[in-house]
Design an enzyme around this catalytic site. Structure first.
Site, PDB file in Angstrom:
ATOM      1  N   LYS A  53       0.834  -1.203   0.000  1.00 22.50           N
ATOM      2  CA  LYS A  53       0.000   0.000   0.000  1.00 22.50           C
ATOM      3  C   LYS A  53       0.871   1.256   0.000  1.00 22.50           C
ATOM      4  CE  LYS A  53      -3.682  -2.584   2.168  1.00 22.50           C
ATOM      5  NZ  LYS A  53      -4.355  -3.015   3.397  1.00 22.50           N
ATOM      6  N   GLN A  97      -4.567  -1.231   9.594  1.00 21.37           N
ATOM      7  CA  GLN A  97      -4.447  -2.600   9.081  1.00 21.37           C
ATOM      8  C   GLN A  97      -5.051  -3.610  10.054  1.00 21.37           C
ATOM      9  OE1 GLN A  97      -3.384  -3.322   6.053  1.00 21.37           O
ATOM     10  NE2 GLN A  97      -3.360  -5.533   6.212  1.00 21.37           N
ATOM     11  N   ASP A 120     -11.273   2.813   3.997  1.00 18.59           N
ATOM     12  CA  ASP A 120     -11.476   1.362   3.991  1.00 18.59           C
ATOM     13  C   ASP A 120     -12.972   1.014   3.963  1.00 18.59           C
ATOM     14  OD1 ASP A 120      -9.449  -0.518   3.873  1.00 18.59           O
ATOM     15  OD2 ASP A 120      -8.853  -0.251   5.967  1.00 18.59           O
TER      16      ASP A 120
HETATM   17  N1  LIG Z   1      -7.687  -2.325   7.112  1.00 20.29           N
HETATM   18  C1  LIG Z   1      -7.454  -3.290   6.206  1.00 20.29           C
HETATM   19  N2  LIG Z   1      -7.720  -3.050   4.914  1.00 20.29           N
HETATM   20  C2  LIG Z   1      -7.482  -4.008   3.968  1.00 20.29           C
HETATM   21  O1  LIG Z   1      -7.752  -3.779   2.771  1.00 20.29           O
HETATM   22  C3  LIG Z   1      -6.914  -5.264   4.378  1.00 20.29           C
HETATM   23  C4  LIG Z   1      -6.654  -5.455   5.741  1.00 20.29           C
HETATM   24  N3  LIG Z   1      -6.937  -4.462   6.629  1.00 20.29           N
HETATM   25  N4  LIG Z   1      -6.141  -6.620   6.183  1.00 20.29           N
HETATM   26  C5  LIG Z   1      -5.772  -7.692   5.279  1.00 20.29           C
HETATM   27  C6  LIG Z   1      -6.542  -7.657   3.969  1.00 20.29           C
HETATM   28  C7  LIG Z   1      -5.850  -8.372   2.813  1.00 20.29           C
HETATM   29  N5  LIG Z   1      -5.650  -7.382   1.785  1.00 20.29           N
HETATM   30  C8  LIG Z   1      -4.961  -7.604   0.561  1.00 20.29           C
HETATM   31  C9  LIG Z   1      -4.475  -6.570  -0.207  1.00 20.29           C
HETATM   32  C10 LIG Z   1      -3.742  -6.806  -1.355  1.00 20.29           C
HETATM   33  C11 LIG Z   1      -3.469  -8.090  -1.792  1.00 20.29           C
HETATM   34  C12 LIG Z   1      -2.644  -8.289  -3.021  1.00 20.29           C
HETATM   35  O2  LIG Z   1      -2.267  -7.359  -3.701  1.00 20.29           O
HETATM   36  N6  LIG Z   1      -2.286  -9.542  -3.350  1.00 20.29           N
HETATM   37  C13 LIG Z   1      -1.463  -9.871  -4.527  1.00 20.29           C
HETATM   38  C14 LIG Z   1      -0.342 -10.834  -4.174  1.00 20.29           C
HETATM   39  C15 LIG Z   1       0.670 -10.259  -3.260  1.00 20.29           C
HETATM   40  C16 LIG Z   1       1.746 -11.253  -2.912  1.00 20.29           C
HETATM   41  O3  LIG Z   1       2.359 -11.831  -3.830  1.00 20.29           O
HETATM   42  O4  LIG Z   1       1.968 -11.447  -1.709  1.00 20.29           O
HETATM   43  C17 LIG Z   1      -2.279 -10.584  -5.574  1.00 20.29           C
HETATM   44  O5  LIG Z   1      -3.301 -11.181  -5.234  1.00 20.29           O
HETATM   45  O6  LIG Z   1      -1.863 -10.556  -6.733  1.00 20.29           O
HETATM   46  C18 LIG Z   1      -3.966  -9.133  -1.041  1.00 20.29           C
HETATM   47  C19 LIG Z   1      -4.709  -8.896   0.110  1.00 20.29           C
HETATM   48  C20 LIG Z   1      -6.085  -6.175   2.252  1.00 20.29           C
HETATM   49  N7  LIG Z   1      -6.620  -6.280   3.479  1.00 20.29           N
END
Ligand SMILES: Nc1nc(=O)c2c([nH]1)NC[C@@H]1CN(c3ccc(C(=O)N[C@@H](CCC(=O)O)C(=O)O)cc3)C=[N+]21
Length: 294
Positions: A53, A97, A120
């Protein structure tokens, strides 16, 4: 064979549109959007998401305000930090987060975030508005918004379709169901106490999988031509990788892509779009604030 929805590419397109708008704001008002990213403790997954982020902010010219607090921080201290960010005119969005350590009441903290900065979309009032007909929250939660954006940009009709959401979490399953309902789908939620989920999923024109169970949804569960949005990001052991793990979705992609009409991959599907929706919400919040105060 299904059309594979390239979330990474769509995310990139939207990010460059956001970067252009950031540029315009900067030229017109001498101000850029600011996003506070608050992390408590040092969970590896949280650190990795927060890192993505903050990096995305930097790439788009958005200021990121990094707040890193120790695992043992008190709830009162965390709330004090949130209040300071609420009062900071250069901060237009606040993200705390999740998950937070067990000694902290998440809802209590999220309720303290100013509604105008709740990028969020997790403030209970924003969720309440999401649930009401004819009302809209100031910000839509990022992952559900990402799912609908991917469907819409792929040309999938939602209105009048049978949609099944697998999972009922506060941050994905529940709000995704509400968004689909607002978009005039007929929505069914499948969860851990649902008997024979496969028979319900087989009827679905649209599936949003957010159960957090690796490859739970099999190819034989998919209605031919259905649109499958896979929110799962499950780390499974993989000794052939340097990291020791790889990410898999809640859907068995190999199998399901033979039957589905559209499908999102993991990684490279919903994930990159989630981060992009956060940046988009921050831009919208900043535009609102900056235009009102100039
Ligand atoms: N307040 C809060 N807001 C959130 O938006 C929030 C949170 N807490 N807690 C956890 C979850 C999880 N989450 C993700 C964000 C990006 C990927 C993402 O970009 N994933 C990549 C892969 C990244 C990698 O390779 O590790 C993909 O799917 O291509 C995944 C999961 C947001 N979250």
């Amino acid at each position: 064979m299904a059309t594979v929805i390239d979330g990474k590419a769509v995310a990139q397109t939207i990010r460059s549109e956001i970067a252009d708008e950031v540029q315009l704001l900067s030229q017109k008002y001498g101000k850029v959007p600011g996003l506070a990213v608050v992390i408590v403790g040092h969970r590896k997954d949280s650190q990795s998401y927060v890192g993505m982020k903050r990096k995305a902010c930097a790439e788009l010219g958005i200021n990121s305000f990094d707040v890193d607090l120790p695992e043992q921080v008190s709830q009162a201290e965390l709330i004090k930090q949130v209040h300071e960010l609420n009062a900071n005119p250069d901060v237009h969005g606040i993200l705390v987060q999740l998950p937070l350590p067990k000694h902290i009441n998440e809802e209590k903290v999220l309720t303290e975030i100013s509604l105008e900065k709740d990028v969020d979309g997790f403030h209970p009032l924003n969720i309440g508005k999401l649930a009401m007909k004819g009302r809209d929250p100031l910000f839509l939660p990022c992952t559900p918004k990402a799912c609908l954006e991917l469907l819409q940009r792929s040309g999938v009709t939602i209105k009048g379709k049978k949609a099944v959401v697998v999972g009922r979490s506060n941050i994905v399953g529940l709000p995704a169901s509400l968004l689909l309902l607002k978009a005039d789908a007929t929505v069914t939620i499948v969860h851990s106490h649902t008997s024979q989920p496969e028979s319900i999923i087989r009827e679905a024109d649209i599936v949003i999988a957010a159960a957090g169970q690796p490859k739970m949804i099999k190819g034989s569960w998919i209605k031919p031509g259905a649109a499958i949005i896979d929110v799962g990001t499950n780390a499974v052991d993989d000794s052939t990788r340097k990291s020791g793990y790889r990410l898999v979705g809640d859907v068995d992609f190999e199998e399901a892509s033979k039957t589905a009409g559209w499908i999102t991959p993991v990684p490279g599907g919903v994930g990159p779009m989630t981060v992009t929706m956060l940046l988009k919400n921050t831009l919208e919040g900043a535009k609102c604030y900056i235009e009102q105060n100039n």
